[in-house]
Scaffold this motif. Structure first.
Motif, PDB file in Angstrom:
ATOM      1  N   ARG A 144      36.155  -8.377  -5.897  1.00 13.64           N
ATOM      2  CA  ARG A 144      36.395  -9.810  -5.680  1.00 13.64           C
ATOM      3  C   ARG A 144      35.289 -10.681  -6.292  1.00 13.64           C
ATOM      4  O   ARG A 144      35.535 -11.803  -6.717  1.00 13.64           O
TER       5      ARG A 144
ATOM      6  N   THR B  72      39.772  -2.266  -2.708  1.00 12.73           N
ATOM      7  CA  THR B  72      40.580  -3.418  -3.155  1.00 12.73           C
ATOM      8  C   THR B  72      39.734  -4.681  -3.212  1.00 12.73           C
ATOM      9  O   THR B  72      39.848  -5.476  -4.138  1.00 12.73           O
ATOM     10  N   ARG B  73      38.883  -4.846  -2.213  1.00 10.45           N
ATOM     11  CA  ARG B  73      38.074  -6.066  -2.139  1.00 10.45           C
ATOM     12  C   ARG B  73      36.792  -5.981  -2.980  1.00 10.45           C
ATOM     13  O   ARG B  73      36.108  -6.972  -3.166  1.00 10.45           O
ATOM     14  N   SER B  74      36.464  -4.772  -3.452  1.00 14.66           N
ATOM     15  CA  SER B  74      35.158  -4.576  -4.104  1.00 14.66           C
ATOM     16  C   SER B  74      35.007  -5.382  -5.387  1.00 14.66           C
ATOM     17  O   SER B  74      33.898  -5.724  -5.783  1.00 14.66           O
TER      18      SER B  74
ATOM     19  N   ARG C 199      41.929 -11.678   3.465  1.00 16.62           N
ATOM     20  CA  ARG C 199      40.613 -11.741   2.831  1.00 16.62           C
ATOM     21  C   ARG C 199      39.595 -12.382   3.757  1.00 16.62           C
ATOM     22  O   ARG C 199      39.044 -13.418   3.445  1.00 16.62           O
TER      23      ARG C 199
ATOM     24  N   GLY D  48      43.913  -5.654   1.805  1.00 22.91           N
ATOM     25  CA  GLY D  48      42.889  -6.118   0.862  1.00 22.91           C
ATOM     26  C   GLY D  48      43.385  -7.241  -0.021  1.00 22.91           C
ATOM     27  O   GLY D  48      42.616  -8.107  -0.442  1.00 22.91           O
ATOM     28  N   ARG D  49      44.661  -7.218  -0.311  1.00 24.70           N
ATOM     29  CA  ARG D  49      45.236  -8.288  -1.138  1.00 24.70           C
ATOM     30  C   ARG D  49      45.512  -9.560  -0.344  1.00 24.70           C
ATOM     31  O   ARG D  49      45.352 -10.664  -0.853  1.00 24.70           O
TER      32      ARG D  49
ATOM     33  N   TYR E  64      40.859  -0.590   1.645  1.00 27.87           N
ATOM     34  CA  TYR E  64      40.594  -2.025   1.781  1.00 27.87           C
ATOM     35  C   TYR E  64      39.317  -2.396   1.023  1.00 27.87           C
ATOM     36  O   TYR E  64      39.268  -3.370   0.283  1.00 27.87           O
ATOM     37  N   ARG E  65      38.288  -1.561   1.218  1.00 29.41           N
ATOM     38  CA  ARG E  65      36.999  -1.867   0.566  1.00 29.41           C
ATOM     39  C   ARG E  65      37.105  -1.773  -0.942  1.00 29.41           C
ATOM     40  O   ARG E  65      36.512  -2.578  -1.659  1.00 29.41           O
TER      41      ARG E  65
ATOM     42  N   THR F 289      39.777  -5.226   8.567  1.00 31.78           N
ATOM     43  CA  THR F 289      40.050  -3.796   8.779  1.00 31.78           C
ATOM     44  C   THR F 289      39.835  -3.412  10.235  1.00 31.78           C
ATOM     45  O   THR F 289      40.567  -2.584  10.766  1.00 31.78           O
TER      46      THR F 289
END
Lengths: 295, 294
Positions: free
Chosen positions: B91, B87-89, B178, B174-175, B84-85, B183
């Motif tokens: 952004r 994927t979001r890193s 948001r 993560g997609r 998750y992190r 998590t």
């Protein structure tokens, strides 16, 4: 407006709406190789226009062609992106990345798959923006100006044919801004460079063409010289603010620079700048903005 | 101060000798493998797998629950957080990333392939257990002796698959999710779901409920516990359900940002995998025994 020969960017009746707000309203534009400056007040539609040129935003209405391709088609959009460099207005960075690693990551996303060639290219663009010595430093430890240059470096990867830059000089000191002009003017020999800025001196120093956007429409489209010439005879110095002047401010010499549609008969006329012409063009809106700042 | 230098803009050819997806996946896999949380969990798994198993043989202890629980927790649940992190890193750089040729489904696919890193480790740990069991059968107890060898192997394979399913779900979240705490909520829901499926429900429907969670335990209690029981359903057939669940999470992740024909194709895959998941769950519920108190 008639299309220019070898146009790399062509907008025909392009409109972009956000709910009931029209950020762009029926814009017709063409651009070709060279550096074009985009001026306009906040909320004028500059960023919306640049986001369209960067293929991250689609028009609500109208037709957009970039590098001879239609970005509404997924395959053609990908082809455009292969020749595109984009620096957004506000750009953050993934945590824990160094300048080199960030630009390298962007190069991978731009399909630089050969490791050695990619690393050479990353070093080249970091060198171009003067960050080679700081490449290994984590981005969060760099200054705002250095981070802005790292963001600019990723836009320069692969010498893009279309370079879209939203306020590239934000956070740069005067020397860095002057150096950046060198980079962008060199890029403008072979590529179409479009930059939005509030720095009118950057436009004067760098751009062959200037487009002024306001309220989602194009208010001016022409050469920088023509824009400056439009203010000829409408900028003057006086010992005090002239009543009726559109804009007036005290300069470092103690005298007041006045910008207005009609100079007094005995006025001491001075050479106008891009900023003067821009203020005149936007008229009351610019005056209101200046009054707001003064208040 | 370092100045920006005007540079000869020599035309540099883009080098695309390899598949961009493969290079991007390798990049993401390295990021996954270097993530501090993953490194800690990998160390714990390696130590735990070796030590617990060694103790079992040395002391002739029956196999404990941790055998399947530790890869599911360390690679699955913690892998979800790491994925998750990652994927979001990116952004914060989203606006610039949207203007690159690698579209969002490609970037998501690279992240999904990077999930093979925790899966490999979980699979290695479970392969070690399975091979050891077959080479040198151990003393069974704690309810393990109720299950067949194939069932026990299937439980270990499911634990390894948790090491893939968790991270894949992390990419999916993560997609689509948001917001802060996504998590945390996901892990709480998954743990609560796994615990609730241990409710004693002696029926085929109870079997389906027990096996519906992405990760399940098959034994309740221990030898010293009067309520020692073997949960219902077929561990072997359930593997098909688990694989389909992972596929559903992967396709759902890929759907974000997909357009046109890609989106239509993924939509069809989503429906197909949903049907497969339900079919395997039904078969696993019908073919296995119902709850047995030992």
């Amino acid at each position: 407006m008639t299309a220019r020969p070898n146009a790399t960017v062509a907008l025909t009746g392009v409109t972009r709406r956000y709910g009931s707000t029209r950020a762009l309203d029926g814009v017709d534009l063409t651009m070709s190789t060279g550096v074009t400056g985009l001026l306009g007040p906040n909320g004028a539609g500059k960023t919306t226009l640049l986001r369209m040129l960067a293929t991250v935003l689609a028009p609500t209405d109208g037709r957009l062609r970039l590098l001879g391709l239609d970005p509404s088609d997924p395959a053609e959009r990908t082809d455009v992106r292969r020749s595109l460099g984009y620096l957004p207005q506000e750009m953050g960075f993934p945590s824990g990345f160094s300048a080199f690693r960030f630009v390298d990551y962007m190069a991978v996303l731009k399909e630089w798959t050969d490791r050695d060639a990619r690393h050479d290219e990353v070093r080249r663009v970091l060198d171009m923006v003067g960050l080679r010595d700081l490449a290994a430093k984590r981005l969060r430890t760099l200054s705002g100006g250095q981070r802005r240059r790292a963001a600019l470096a990723q836009a320069l990867i692969g010498d893009p044919r279309l370079l879209v830059l939203d306020e590239p000089t934000t956070g740069l000191d005067p020397e860095q801004r002057a150096s950046l002009r060198g980079v962008l003017s060199a890029a403008g020999h072979d590529a179409t460079v479009v930059l939005a800025t509030h720095q009118t001196e950057d436009v004067a120093a760098l751009c062959e063409r200037v487009i002024v956007v306001d309220g989602g429409t194009v208010r001016w489209d022409g050469t920088v010289q023509d824009l400056v010439a439009s203010a000829q005879g409408r900028v003057w110095l006086a010992d005090a603010p002239t009543p009726g002047a559109q804009s007036s401010w005290r300069t470092g010499t103690g005298r007041h620079r006045n910008v207005g549609t009609a100079a007094p008969p005995d006025a001491e006329l001075v050479e106008p700048t891009v900023e003067d012409a821009y203020l005149l063009l936007l008229g009351d809106r610019a005056a209101a903005a200046q009054a707001e700042v003064a208040a | 101060m370092t100045a920006i230098t005007a540079h000869d803009t020599a035309v540099v050819e883009r080098h695309t000798t390899r598949s961009p997806l493969a290079v991007l996946a390798r990049y993401e896999a390295i990021r996954f493998a270097r993530h501090p949380l993953f490194l800690i969990c990998a160390g714990l798994l390696a130590y735990g797998s070796y030590q617990v198993h060694a103790d079992m043989y040395a002391n002739e202890d029956p196999a404990p629950l941790e055998l399947s629980l530790s890869p599911a927790f360390l690679m699955g649940l913690m892998g979800l957080v790491v994925a998750y992190r990652l994927t979001r890193s990116t952004r914060r750089a989203q606006e610039a990333i949207e203007g690159v040729p690698a579209d969002e489904p490609t970037r998501t696919a690279a992240l999904l392939l990077a999930c093979l890193v925790p899966f490999s480790l979980a699979a290695l740990a479970m392969a070690h257990v399975i091979i050891a069991w077959h080479v040198e059968p151990m003393s069974w107890g704690n309810g393990w002796d109720y299950f067949s060898s194939a069932d026990r192997d299937a439980m270990m394979v499911a634990a390894a698959l948790a090491g893939l399913g968790g991270p894949v779900l992390g990419v999916c979240l993560g997609r689509w999710w948001r917001w802060p705490g996504a998590t945390l909520l996901a892990t709480v829901v998954l743990v609560a779901w796994s615990i609730l499926t241990l409710a004693p429900w002696d029926s085929r429907l109870g079997n389906a409920w027990h096996m519906s969670s992405p990760f399940v335990l098959w034994i309740t209690g221990s030898d010293s516990d009067p309520d020692l029981g073997a949960m219902g359903g077929s561990p072997v057939w359930r593997l098909g359900y688990v694989v389909a669940l992972i596929g559903l999470a992967a396709v759902t992740a890929l759907l974000h940002g997909a357009t046109g024909r890609t989106r239509e194709t993924l939509g069809r895959w989503l429906v197909g995998l949903g049907i497969v998941a339900v079919a395997f769950l039904v078969v696993a519920s019908l073919t296995g025994p119902t709850l047995v108190m030992l």
